[in-house]
Design a protein around this motif. Structure first.
Motif, PDB file in Angstrom:
ATOM      1  N   MET A 189      32.397  51.701  38.434  1.00  0.00           N
ATOM      2  CA  MET A 189      33.476  52.624  38.075  1.00  0.00           C
ATOM      3  C   MET A 189      34.769  52.281  38.804  1.00  0.00           C
ATOM      4  SD  MET A 189      31.588  56.306  37.811  1.00  0.00           S
ATOM      5  CE  MET A 189      30.298  56.571  36.601  1.00  0.00           C
ATOM      6  N   VAL A 190      34.661  51.889  40.072  1.00  0.00           N
ATOM      7  CA  VAL A 190      35.860  51.506  40.817  1.00  0.00           C
ATOM      8  C   VAL A 190      36.489  50.262  40.196  1.00  0.00           C
ATOM      9  CG1 VAL A 190      36.727  50.728  43.049  1.00  0.00           C
ATOM     10  CG2 VAL A 190      35.062  52.566  42.947  1.00  0.00           C
ATOM     11  N   VAL A 191      35.657  49.291  39.802  1.00  0.00           N
ATOM     12  CA  VAL A 191      36.179  48.085  39.151  1.00  0.00           C
ATOM     13  C   VAL A 191      36.852  48.448  37.827  1.00  0.00           C
ATOM     14  CG1 VAL A 191      35.556  45.877  38.118  1.00  0.00           C
ATOM     15  CG2 VAL A 191      34.491  46.585  40.258  1.00  0.00           C
ATOM     16  N   LEU A 192      36.218  49.342  37.061  1.00  0.00           N
ATOM     17  CA  LEU A 192      36.811  49.769  35.790  1.00  0.00           C
ATOM     18  C   LEU A 192      38.150  50.461  36.017  1.00  0.00           C
ATOM     19  CD1 LEU A 192      36.557  50.069  32.744  1.00  0.00           C
ATOM     20  CD2 LEU A 192      35.282  52.189  33.122  1.00  0.00           C
ATOM     21  N   LEU A 193      38.244  51.261  37.066  1.00  0.00           N
ATOM     22  CA  LEU A 193      39.516  51.905  37.399  1.00  0.00           C
ATOM     23  C   LEU A 193      40.569  50.859  37.746  1.00  0.00           C
ATOM     24  CD1 LEU A 193      41.163  54.471  37.975  1.00  0.00           C
ATOM     25  CD2 LEU A 193      40.291  54.398  40.311  1.00  0.00           C
ATOM     26  N   GLY A 194      40.169  49.816  38.488  1.00  0.00           N
ATOM     27  CA  GLY A 194      41.110  48.747  38.817  1.00  0.00           C
ATOM     28  C   GLY A 194      41.621  48.042  37.580  1.00  0.00           C
ATOM     29  N   ILE A 195      40.730  47.753  36.627  1.00  0.00           N
ATOM     30  CA  ILE A 195      41.148  47.096  35.383  1.00  0.00           C
ATOM     31  C   ILE A 195      42.111  47.989  34.611  1.00  0.00           C
ATOM     32  CG2 ILE A 195      40.335  46.311  33.131  1.00  0.00           C
ATOM     33  CD1 ILE A 195      37.827  45.320  34.456  1.00  0.00           C
ATOM     34  N   THR A 196      41.771  49.276  34.509  1.00  0.00           N
ATOM     35  CA  THR A 196      42.640  50.204  33.778  1.00  0.00           C
ATOM     36  C   THR A 196      44.021  50.282  34.411  1.00  0.00           C
ATOM     37  OG1 THR A 196      40.685  51.513  33.201  1.00  0.00           O
ATOM     38  CG2 THR A 196      42.827  52.559  32.915  1.00  0.00           C
ATOM     39  N   THR A 197      44.057  50.348  35.738  1.00  0.00           N
ATOM     40  CA  THR A 197      45.338  50.427  36.445  1.00  0.00           C
ATOM     41  C   THR A 197      46.186  49.189  36.185  1.00  0.00           C
ATOM     42  OG1 THR A 197      44.329  51.775  38.185  1.00  0.00           O
ATOM     43  CG2 THR A 197      46.413  50.696  38.708  1.00  0.00           C
ATOM     44  N   VAL A 198      45.567  48.017  36.253  1.00  0.00           N
ATOM     45  CA  VAL A 198      46.307  46.769  36.052  1.00  0.00           C
ATOM     46  C   VAL A 198      46.839  46.676  34.623  1.00  0.00           C
ATOM     47  CG1 VAL A 198      46.064  44.266  35.937  1.00  0.00           C
ATOM     48  CG2 VAL A 198      45.134  45.510  37.883  1.00  0.00           C
ATOM     49  N   LEU A 199      46.003  47.016  33.644  1.00  0.00           N
ATOM     50  CA  LEU A 199      46.436  46.909  32.251  1.00  0.00           C
ATOM     51  C   LEU A 199      47.541  47.909  31.932  1.00  0.00           C
ATOM     52  CD1 LEU A 199      43.034  46.364  30.398  1.00  0.00           C
ATOM     53  CD2 LEU A 199      44.751  44.667  31.025  1.00  0.00           C
ATOM     54  N   LEU A 200      47.454  49.127  32.478  1.00  0.00           N
ATOM     55  CA  LEU A 200      48.489  50.115  32.220  1.00  0.00           C
ATOM     56  C   LEU A 200      49.815  49.721  32.851  1.00  0.00           C
ATOM     57  CD1 LEU A 200      46.558  53.497  32.629  1.00  0.00           C
ATOM     58  CD2 LEU A 200      47.433  52.500  30.522  1.00  0.00           C
ATOM     59  N   ARG A 201      49.760  48.983  33.959  1.00  0.00           N
ATOM     60  CA  ARG A 201      50.989  48.592  34.641  1.00  0.00           C
ATOM     61  C   ARG A 201      51.500  47.233  34.177  1.00  0.00           C
ATOM     62  NH1 ARG A 201      49.254  49.514  40.720  1.00  0.00           N
ATOM     63  NH2 ARG A 201      51.194  48.404  41.136  1.00  0.00           N
ATOM     64  N   ARG A 202      50.873  46.652  33.188  1.00  0.00           N
ATOM     65  CA  ARG A 202      51.352  45.461  32.480  1.00  0.00           C
ATOM     66  C   ARG A 202      51.620  44.278  33.419  1.00  0.00           C
ATOM     67  NH1 ARG A 202      54.227  49.754  30.340  1.00  0.00           N
ATOM     68  NH2 ARG A 202      53.626  50.331  28.239  1.00  0.00           N
ATOM     69  N   PRO A 203      50.619  43.415  33.630  1.00  0.00           N
ATOM     70  CA  PRO A 203      50.838  42.226  34.464  1.00  0.00           C
ATOM     71  C   PRO A 203      51.993  41.387  33.933  1.00  0.00           C
ATOM     72  CG  PRO A 203      48.511  42.513  33.975  1.00  0.00           C
ATOM     73  CD  PRO A 203      49.246  43.513  33.137  1.00  0.00           C
ATOM     74  N   THR A 204      52.824  40.881  34.839  1.00  0.00           N
ATOM     75  CA  THR A 204      53.994  40.096  34.445  1.00  0.00           C
ATOM     76  C   THR A 204      53.734  38.599  34.507  1.00  0.00           C
ATOM     77  OG1 THR A 204      54.810  40.161  36.735  1.00  0.00           O
ATOM     78  CG2 THR A 204      55.560  41.897  35.238  1.00  0.00           C
TER      79      THR A 204
END
Length: 448
Positions: A189-204
């Motif tokens: 779940m923590v890993v899934l939260l990390g993925i969600t956070t990164v995708l929502l903040r749009r990697p540059t």
């Protein structure tokens, strides 16, 4: 397929994707062997652990090699080093499992290997947060910490309710197995939260294909880990052949990601710091964690009705729902205020730049209507800016330039950036014509 090419010094450079293809062939061979049911249970357990170790080394090596490329963004290089460390942790865990099988002829449901398997999840989250994002501030990291705490609390409650509580009540499982069954889904779940956070903040970062393969591999590993946890709870053992197929798919994607980062890196491009506030979207996972916890509470409190606990549970649910609704409205209002503030700041900055410019600056709507005309129009064209605002720009252009000007502005609206220059004739108040060279900048994507 391309042929292998010989580089200077005699080193052979294989076509891009060769390592990924070999990994896929290796995975298919392993699955074919597994379905053949060849060998004793002990031999199959040993081969099952040994078979994944070359894949761990491949992920480790590719990410370590890619992390040494100076053309990559420093954040990407840090992330790749952490991914390599995670692969090393999994390799160590597999080596410990092999040691149990070879030295003690055991395949325990819980061992020291689990410590290294779980540490891979922490390293993976740290790696995801190292990728360059649209905005990274101390406040964002604090928000991530709070979101992670809510997801852990909500997810932990659900895991306790559906897995740990029945196991403890039945008395058929020891405490260590129960804790392990609790730890793996929490880590996922923590890993899934990390993925969600990164995708929502749009990697540059420009390595989009490699990053997409990485995210796909991590999501696949989460599915495999959660399934593995279910099998562990249900059977008390580690073996499930179809789970291995999911893990192998995960490794194919992770190795493809590492190979793309290493063989075809997109150079880091310095980006200017954005002064305008960027509105960060909300992650849905914390709210889902809160909702799932209340659903469990309500379902338990109402069957059967227990006075006064059931009534208090319903009241708590309603108050929390109203509080969340109020927070969402407040966030929406804050977004509106930030947008308006940014628009006013940009407008003041724009006016300060053009107020004393010697060139005429005109802001035109998509319809062709002039929205803003700089004060220099009085000196250059002979018009007061207020006379021109609200009129179509075609009203002051020579009729013979109508077709050329329409083509020029249409091209400017299609292509972002600067278009031109081109020469057009402008009618002055005394009836004379001014030949002027103009440039057009497309700002349709700028909401301010």
């Amino acid at each position: 397929m391309q042929n292998a090419t010989v580089m200077a010094g005699g080193h052979i450079r294989f076509p891009l994707g060769t390592i990924t293809l070999l990994t896929a062939i290796y995975a298919a061979g392993y699955l074919a062997w597994e379905r053949s049911a060849w060998g004793s249970v002990e031999i199959r357990d040993l081969i099952g652990n040994l078979a994944f170790m070359p894949l761990n080394l491949a992920v480790l090596t590719l990410n370590a090699l890619a992390s040494r490329l100076s053309v990559l963004d420093p954040g990407v290089r840090r992330a790749l080093r952490l991914l390599a460390a995670g692969a090393a942790a999994v390799f160590t865990g597999n080596a410990i499992s092999v040691l149990y099988l070879v030295a003690w002829q055991q395949n325990p449901p819980v061992s020291w290997a689990d410590l290294f398997y779980l540490s891979d999840s922490l390293l993976l989250v740290a790696a995801l947060l190292c990728f360059p994002l649209a905005r990274r501030t101390r406040l964002e990291f604090r928000k991530f910490g709070l979101d992670a705490a809510m997801v852990l609390a909500g997810g932990g409650t659900a895991i306790w309710f559906f897995s740990v509580r029945p196991l403890v009540a039945s008395g058929e499982s020891n405490l260590v197995v129960t804790l392990l069954a609790f730890a793996y889904p929490l880590a996922s779940m923590v890993v899934l939260l990390g993925i969600t956070t990164v995708l929502l903040r749009r990697p540059t970062d420009g390595n989009r294909l490699a990053f997409g393969l990485l995210v796909g591999g991590v999501l696949t590993s989460i599915i495999a880990d959660l399934t593995f946890n279910w099998v562990l709870v249900e059977t008390g053992g580690r073996s499930a052949s179809w789970i291995d197929a999911v893990y192998l798919l995960c490794y194919v994607m992770l190795i493809a990601s590492g190979e793309w980062y290493w063989r075809r890196p997109v150079p880091h491009v310095a980006r200017p710091t954005l002064r305008r506030p960027r509105i960060q979207p909300l992650s849905p996972l914390p709210y889902l964690a809160v909702a799932s916890t209340y659903v469990l509470l309500l379902s338990t409190a109402l069957q059967p009705w227990i006075d006064p606990v059931s009534g208090l549970a319903i009241g708590a649910l309603l108050v929390t729902a109203l509080l969340v609704a109020r927070q969402l409205l407040a966030v929406r209002e804050n977004v509106r205020l930030l947008t308006e503030t940014a628009a006013r700041q940009n407008e003041r900055r724009f006016r300060s730049l053009v107020q004393h410019s010697s060139d005429v600056i005109v802001v035109i709507r998509p319809s062709g209507e002039m929205r803003f005309v700089s004060p220099s129009a009085t000196r250059v064209l002979g018009y007061d800016p207020a006379e021109l605002v609200g009129r179509p720009i075609s009203a002051v252009l020579h009729q013979d330039d109508a077709e050329r000007s329409a083509t020029f502005f249409a091209e400017a609206m299609r292509a972002p950036g600067v278009t031109g220059p081109t020469e057009l004739r402008f009618r002055q108040p005394d009836g004379s014509w001014l030949h002027a060279e103009i440039l057009a900048t497309n700002l349709l994507g700028d909401s301010t």
